[in-house]
Design an enzyme around this catalytic site. Structure first.
Site, PDB file in Angstrom:
ATOM      1  N   LEU A 171      -3.883  -1.590  -1.607  1.00 42.48           N
ATOM      2  CA  LEU A 171      -3.813  -2.619  -2.629  1.00 42.48           C
ATOM      3  C   LEU A 171      -4.218  -3.911  -1.934  1.00 42.48           C
ATOM      4  O   LEU A 171      -3.482  -4.435  -1.088  1.00 42.48           O
ATOM      5  CB  LEU A 171      -2.397  -2.724  -3.203  1.00 42.48           C
ATOM      6  CG  LEU A 171      -2.173  -3.792  -4.284  1.00 42.48           C
ATOM      7  CD1 LEU A 171      -3.028  -3.507  -5.513  1.00 42.48           C
ATOM      8  CD2 LEU A 171      -0.700  -3.880  -4.671  1.00 42.48           C
ATOM      9  N   CYS A 203       0.823  -1.188   0.000  1.00 38.19           N
ATOM     10  CA  CYS A 203       0.000   0.000   0.000  1.00 38.19           C
ATOM     11  C   CYS A 203       0.867   1.251   0.000  1.00 38.19           C
ATOM     12  O   CYS A 203       2.083   1.188  -0.112  1.00 38.19           O
ATOM     13  CB  CYS A 203      -0.905   0.004   1.239  1.00 38.19           C
ATOM     14  SG  CYS A 203      -1.907  -1.489   1.419  1.00 38.19           S
ATOM     15  N   ILE A 237      -4.632  -7.463  -0.775  1.00 37.77           N
ATOM     16  CA  ILE A 237      -3.853  -8.686  -0.929  1.00 37.77           C
ATOM     17  C   ILE A 237      -4.381  -9.790  -0.015  1.00 37.77           C
ATOM     18  O   ILE A 237      -4.650 -10.900  -0.445  1.00 37.77           O
ATOM     19  CB  ILE A 237      -2.358  -8.439  -0.619  1.00 37.77           C
ATOM     20  CG1 ILE A 237      -1.787  -7.336  -1.514  1.00 37.77           C
ATOM     21  CG2 ILE A 237      -1.558  -9.734  -0.754  1.00 37.77           C
ATOM     22  CD1 ILE A 237      -1.706  -7.691  -2.976  1.00 37.77           C
ATOM     23  N   GLY A 252       2.865  -3.289   3.486  1.00 39.10           N
ATOM     24  CA  GLY A 252       3.682  -4.493   3.492  1.00 39.10           C
ATOM     25  C   GLY A 252       2.921  -5.731   3.892  1.00 39.10           C
ATOM     26  O   GLY A 252       1.693  -5.804   3.771  1.00 39.10           O
ATOM     27  N   GLU A 253       3.654  -6.716   4.392  1.00 36.30           N
ATOM     28  CA  GLU A 253       3.073  -7.979   4.839  1.00 36.30           C
ATOM     29  C   GLU A 253       3.804  -8.471   6.084  1.00 36.30           C
ATOM     30  O   GLU A 253       5.030  -8.416   6.145  1.00 36.30           O
ATOM     31  CB  GLU A 253       3.195  -9.058   3.751  1.00 36.30           C
ATOM     32  CG  GLU A 253       2.556  -8.713   2.421  1.00 36.30           C
ATOM     33  CD  GLU A 253       1.048  -8.637   2.461  1.00 36.30           C
ATOM     34  OE1 GLU A 253       0.445  -9.197   3.401  1.00 36.30           O
ATOM     35  OE2 GLU A 253       0.460  -8.011   1.551  1.00 36.30           O
ATOM     36  N   ASP A 256      -3.342  -9.288   8.266  1.00 37.00           N
ATOM     37  CA  ASP A 256      -2.113  -9.179   9.045  1.00 37.00           C
ATOM     38  C   ASP A 256      -1.971  -7.789   9.653  1.00 37.00           C
ATOM     39  O   ASP A 256      -1.277  -7.599  10.651  1.00 37.00           O
ATOM     40  CB  ASP A 256      -0.898  -9.510   8.183  1.00 37.00           C
ATOM     41  CG  ASP A 256      -0.818  -8.669   6.910  1.00 37.00           C
ATOM     42  OD1 ASP A 256      -1.860  -8.200   6.446  1.00 37.00           O
ATOM     43  OD2 ASP A 256       0.290  -8.493   6.377  1.00 37.00           O
TER      44      ASP A 256
END
Length: 605
Positions: free
Chosen positions: A45, A2, A47, A71-72, A95
């Site tokens: 974004l 993002c 995911i 991020g992740e 997450d």
């Protein structure tokens, strides 16, 4: 993946302008939060957990904390389970929510718990602080400006440049560093007053005292341990396979950028054991292309493979867009195909795995061979430019400085005499990797709204890599010994035994076709006379020498020395051209109109 941005006062139009500037980072959803002391924006974004429950900015149960995250977090399932056992209640399956509950439970110690790629900012109204952190390797960017009581943060510097009062002025020290090293070291950027949070660091900005504190929550430590080659291969096999499995978690289509080299091929082979794959390769139709190797790997693992053939004219047209996204002039031509490959991949996938990090952790570059245990004599001497890559003004420093960079942590029983390579790799990991490779990975994939994941740079893999002795990484003749040994378990011999080539942009051929005229136009004296740091006289002389060589000699002359001269001038003039275009885009953007992002080359000239 993002985009995030914000500041410590209220201004709705400004925040909207900042988010619109980096809208490509999160085209699926935009969210805002405002109070008297904070304006925070997020571009999503989607995911993981595509529902509205995972929308950002995200709050905790009583709305006393606000989070934006890029991020992740790969270990979020384990962390969530632990937090639930301690009484925390979750409203989503994302997450993202793990971060905010971890902060509730552990305060500013929470960043050390996360494994993955991340840049986040938490606004804590009760404590009147902004708390943010960046992942261990610097995969995800986090920029900030702090001056005169104002604190501004964003995923990209161009968003901060939208704030009134932020002067578009070059940081001359950073520019000198870029020319010396091909990247900007430390926390500086090319823009005066705009900084990047270093990898493995966190920050706290107090809105009452206006004090900014930055500190590391994690640092890499060299812990070479005696082991056999097979034991080292077993270790990396275990951690890398687990890392790949974690990076495959996605609720949207996923693929792999497959170069045909060892690193991306190994990741593809490991991933193919878990799921069906789409793989992608780019090239120019020249001798150095790796299409045949990538095709062999794709056939070996049974992937759905796509090849992108890039034309030199397409490459030329992409220059302004590429530089605008990078926010700095590219110093290596190899970065250029990334933007075009990302556009092609976005037609089929939203997430891609990349092989970055393998060279820096395991000694994959030719310059690393000089540090191998059996070939390096240990004498203190000046490193020449081959440590970085040939350029006009190398950053000379003593071996002692290179092998003991500030902030390096080593275990007490480290045998310095036999670990020159690991120390050089640690330097690369902390400097060149985030400064060049990861900046390219983030900016040029996000330009197409693609989330790029790099399994080699999960924390567990990094820590395992720095326990492997230098002698198992290189013997002075062969690079990445342990990875090649591991690769024999999963890949054809033609992949594991070949020397590293890497993505090669055919610079000399590019000059011989259409870039020669373009370069002369870009570096024409009337076009660069207002750029104070460029020496127009020297550039004019270099252009004349380059033009003479190319117009009088055939493109593929058989004289080795003349070919070397052609490439020598091409490299210099290419970089000067990129630097000039960057200056036009970022220091003098008013010439292209307020609404412009990246004009075409004709407008720049």
């Amino acid at each position: 993946m993002c985009g995030i941005c914000g500041f410590n006062w209220t201004d709705k139009p400004l925040l909207k302008n900042m988010t619109e500037t980096i809208a490509y980072r999160g085209p699926d959803q935009t969210g805002y939060y405002f109070d008297d002391h904070a304006s925070i924006g997020h571009l999503r974004l989607k995911i993981i957990d595509l529902s509205e429950n995972a929308a950002q900015p995200m709050s905790n149960e009583d709305d006393s904390l606000i989070l934006v995250f890029n991020g992740e977090i790969y270990n979020f399932v384990q962390l969530r389970r632990s937090l639930e056992q301690q009484g925390h209640r979750f409203k989503s399956l994302s997450d993202t929510e793990v971060i905010i509950h971890a902060y509730e439970q552990y305060g500013t110690d929470c960043a050390a718990l996360f494994e993955g790629m991340f840049a986040f900012m938490i606004w804590d109204p009760n404590k009147k602080i902004f708390f943010g952190a960046r992942d261990h390797a610097g995969i995800k960017p986090l920029y900030y400006h702090c001056y005169n009581g104002k604190f501004i943060f964003a995923s990209e510097a161009k968003a901060i440049l939208q704030v009134p009062g932020i002067e578009r002025k070059i940081d001359e020290t950073a520019l000198s560093c870029l020319i010396d090293n091909l990247f900007v070291k430390g926390n500086k950027t090319l823009f005066t007053g705009i900084f990047k949070l270093p990898p493995g660091n966190q920050l706290i900005f107090n809105t009452l005292t206006h004090k900014l504190e930055i500190s590391p929550y994690w640092q890499p430590i060299l812990r070479p341990t005696k082991m056999t080659l097979d034991e080292a291969s077993d270790l990396i096999d275990a951690v890398l396979a687990n890392s790949v499995q974690n990076t495959l978690i996605s609720d949207v289509p996923l693929g792999i950028a497959l170069s045909g080299g060892l690193d991306s091929s190994l990741l593809a082979a490991l991933a193919a054991k878990k799921t069906s794959l789409k793989t992608f390769t780019a090239g120019f139709g020249v001798e150095t292309d790796e299409f045949s190797y990538a095709r062999a790997v794709a056939e070996h693992i049974g992937s759905d493979h796509t090849e992108l053939h890039i034309s030199l004219s397409g490459l030329t047209e992409s220059i302004p867009e590429m530089i605008w996204h990078l926010e700095s002039p590219p110093t290596r031509t190899a970065v250029m195909p990334t933007l075009l490959l990302g556009k092609e991949m976005r037609r089929q996938v939203t997430v891609t795995l990349l092989g970055e990090g393998g060279d820096e952790l395991f000694g994959g570059y030719e310059r690393h061979l000089q540090f191998a245990t059996k070939t390096f004599n240990g004498n203190e001497k000046l490193l020449d430019e081959t440590f970085f890559k040939k350029n006009e003004k190398p950053d000379y420093f003593t071996l002692k400085t290179a092998l003991h960079p500030p902030g390096t942590r080593m275990s007490a029983n480290l045998d310095y005499k036999n670990e020159y390579l690991n120390q050089a790799l640690l330097y690369d990991f902390q400097n060149q990797l985030p400064g060049v490779q990861l900046n390219r990975v983030d900016k040029l994939t996000m330009a197409s709204s693609i989330e790029a994941r790099v399994p080699f740079l999960n924390r567990s893999v990094i820590e395992a890599a720095f326990t492997i002795p230098s002698a198992l990484k290189s013997d002075g003749k062969t690079e990445k010994i342990v990875l090649k040994n591991l690769g024999t378990r999963y890949l054809p011999k033609k992949i594991t035994s070949r020397k590293k080539v890497g993505m090669q942009t055919p610079l000399s051929e590019w000059f011989d076709s259409e870039f020669l005229e373009l370069c002369n136009n870009i570096l024409d004296e009337k076009n660069i006379r207002d750029i104070s740091y460029l020496n127009a006289t020297t550039i004019r002389k270099t252009l004349k020498k380059n033009n003479l060589l190319r117009r009088l000699l055939p493109p593929k002359t058989t004289t080795f020395k003349l070919n070397v001269a052609r490439n020598y001038y091409a490299g210099k003039l290419w970089f000067l051209s990129m630097l000039t275009i960057w200056h036009k885009l970022y220091i003098e953007p008013e010439k292209f109109g307020k609404t412009a992002t990246y004009p075409n080359l004709s407008r720049i000239l």
